[in-house]
Motif scaffolding. Structure first.
Motif, mmCIF file in Angstrom:
data_model
loop_
_atom_site.group_PDB
_atom_site.id
_atom_site.type_symbol
_atom_site.label_atom_id
_atom_site.label_comp_id
_atom_site.label_asym_id
_atom_site.label_seq_id
_atom_site.Cartn_x
_atom_site.Cartn_y
_atom_site.Cartn_z
ATOM 1 N N LEU A 85 -16.118 8.146 4.504
ATOM 2 C CA LEU A 85 -15.487 7.691 3.630
ATOM 3 C C LEU A 85 -14.112 7.036 3.862
ATOM 4 O O LEU A 85 -13.674 6.250 3.147
ATOM 5 N N VAL A 86 -13.720 7.253 5.156
ATOM 6 C CA VAL A 86 -12.399 6.266 5.470
ATOM 7 C C VAL A 86 -12.892 4.958 5.643
ATOM 8 O O VAL A 86 -11.941 3.926 5.060
ATOM 9 N N GLU A 87 -14.051 4.421 5.870
ATOM 10 C CA GLU A 87 -14.278 3.356 5.812
ATOM 11 C C GLU A 87 -14.401 2.538 4.564
ATOM 12 O O GLU A 87 -13.981 1.486 4.332
ATOM 13 N N GLN A 88 -14.724 3.383 3.600
ATOM 14 C CA GLN A 88 -14.869 2.769 2.147
ATOM 15 C C GLN A 88 -13.351 2.774 1.732
ATOM 16 O O GLN A 88 -12.915 1.739 0.780
ATOM 17 N N GLN A 89 -12.385 3.593 2.145
ATOM 18 C CA GLN A 89 -11.194 3.767 1.656
ATOM 19 C C GLN A 89 -10.237 2.564 2.236
ATOM 20 O O GLN A 89 -9.700 1.874 1.510
ATOM 21 N N GLN A 90 -10.799 2.153 3.522
ATOM 22 C CA GLN A 90 -10.107 1.072 3.940
ATOM 23 C C GLN A 90 -10.400 -0.252 3.331
ATOM 24 O O GLN A 90 -9.505 -1.152 3.230
ATOM 25 N N LYS A 91 -11.727 -0.436 2.875
ATOM 26 C CA LYS A 91 -12.048 -1.408 2.256
ATOM 27 C C LYS A 91 -11.398 -1.854 0.885
ATOM 28 O O LYS A 91 -11.072 -2.904 0.315
ATOM 29 N N VAL B 3 -5.877 6.410 7.678
ATOM 30 C CA VAL B 3 -6.488 5.157 6.679
ATOM 31 C C VAL B 3 -5.563 4.116 6.713
ATOM 32 O O VAL B 3 -6.376 2.947 6.967
ATOM 33 N N PHE B 4 -4.534 4.461 6.485
ATOM 34 C CA PHE B 4 -3.471 3.280 6.327
ATOM 35 C C PHE B 4 -2.059 3.450 7.145
ATOM 36 O O PHE B 4 -1.228 3.768 6.655
ATOM 37 N N ILE C 178 0.888 -1.218 -0.016
ATOM 38 C CA ILE C 178 0.144 -0.003 -0.101
ATOM 39 C C ILE C 178 0.950 1.220 0.138
ATOM 40 O O ILE C 178 1.895 1.253 0.900
ATOM 41 N N ILE C 179 0.773 2.209 -1.177
ATOM 42 C CA ILE C 179 1.399 3.533 -0.983
ATOM 43 C C ILE C 179 0.540 4.484 -0.491
ATOM 44 O O ILE C 179 -0.582 4.841 -1.332
ATOM 45 N N ARG D 211 -5.051 13.351 2.619
ATOM 46 C CA ARG D 211 -4.725 14.046 3.804
ATOM 47 C C ARG D 211 -4.167 13.528 4.777
ATOM 48 O O ARG D 211 -3.470 13.901 5.706
ATOM 49 N N ASP D 212 -4.988 12.280 5.140
ATOM 50 C CA ASP D 212 -4.763 11.340 6.094
ATOM 51 C C ASP D 212 -4.364 9.970 6.244
ATOM 52 O O ASP D 212 -4.915 9.006 6.768
ATOM 53 N N ILE D 213 -4.124 9.883 4.761
ATOM 54 C CA ILE D 213 -3.877 8.460 4.376
ATOM 55 C C ILE D 213 -2.814 7.548 5.218
ATOM 56 O O ILE D 213 -3.094 6.516 5.562
ATOM 57 N N GLY D 214 -1.796 8.210 5.361
ATOM 58 C CA GLY D 214 -0.567 7.539 6.284
ATOM 59 C C GLY D 214 -0.757 7.473 7.701
ATOM 60 O O GLY D 214 -0.193 6.853 8.517
ATOM 61 N N THR D 215 -1.578 8.681 8.329
ATOM 62 C CA THR D 215 -1.918 8.747 9.585
ATOM 63 C C THR D 215 -2.951 8.106 10.114
ATOM 64 O O THR D 215 -3.151 7.647 11.128
#
Length: 234
Positions: A118-124, A142-143, A7-8, A136-140
């Motif tokens: 939206l975070v729930e959708q992104q994590q799936k 979401v992932f 995951i990037i 803005r918060d993908i590395g902190t």
């Protein structure tokens, strides 16, 4: 090998070219690209159309009531090979990129209930890895366990100049001053919001592209990606 996929996560300030490099990276690696900014922009467009938000008011409670009515999906454009966002079945990829929508995105993204949905959708989307996601918060948030985290930045002046030229090329009647004001305002809102503020993850690699060409930036990032993929294979 399939199990070597990673995951990037690409975070950073507005108008730093996160989406551009994320698309390049996904294409080069054969990964799936997810533009989380498009998701927040689509929710902002929905709120604008429903007159939930405008220059003078924002009915947060009304938006929260409507969240269950908002369906967001990505569909591949066969001509470009890129994913474009659908809002309740309508392709709104072009409309969400306007400065009008940009004015409200940070306010919408600061709402905890919107972020949670939206975070729930992104994590799936990242369950099977092999994904490049920017926001803005993908590395902190979401992932937080992403194998490669990047934090993109550049001076507000450089970002505003790029954004101004991009909007003018699309035919929008905007001024540089308005674009710069929008960039600075979004930085402030994104960095000071209570829920998932924009910040660099401790293990993220900072990429300041103020003086980098797109080619130089991509070469630097694809090298980081390939070396990370190589590491997880051992």
């Amino acid at each position: 090998m399939e199990d070597n996929k990673i995951i990037i996560a690409i975070d950073g300030h507005s108008s730093t070219g996160k989406s551009t490099v994320a698309k390049q990276l996904a294409k080069a690696l054969g990964y799936i690209y997810v533009d989380t900014g498009a998701m927040y922009r689509a929710v902002s467009l929905y709120a604008m159309r429903k007159e939930i938000i405008d220059e003078f008011h924002f009915d947060q409670e009304e938006l929260e009531k409507d969240l269950s009515e908002i369906d967001l999906r990505f569909k591949i454009n066969p001509e470009t090979g890129l994913a474009e966002i659908l809002l309740n079945g309508e392709n709104v990829e072009r409309e969400i990129r306007t400065l009008k929508v940009s004015k409200y995105v940070s306010k919408i993204a600061a709402i905890s209930s919107v972020r949670k949905k939206l975070v729930e959708q992104q994590q799936k989307m990242g369950i099977d890895k092999g994904i490049v996601m920017d926001g803005r918060d993908i590395g902190t948030v979401v992932f937080p366990n992403a194998e490669l985290k990047l934090f993109m930045t550049a001076t507000a002046k450089d970002r505003a100049e790029r954004r101004f030229l991009e909007l003018r090329e699309r035919g929008e009647d905007v001024t540089y001053e308005d674009v710069l004001k929008n960039v600075v305002n979004r930085d402030h809102i994104d960095s000071t919001r209570k829920d998932s503020p924009l910040k660099k993850a401790e293990d993220a690699i900072k990429i300041d592209n103020s003086n980098l060409t797109l080619k130089e930036q991509f070469e630097q990032i694809i090298e980081l990606a390939n070396s990370t993929i190589l590491k997880v294979s051992f």
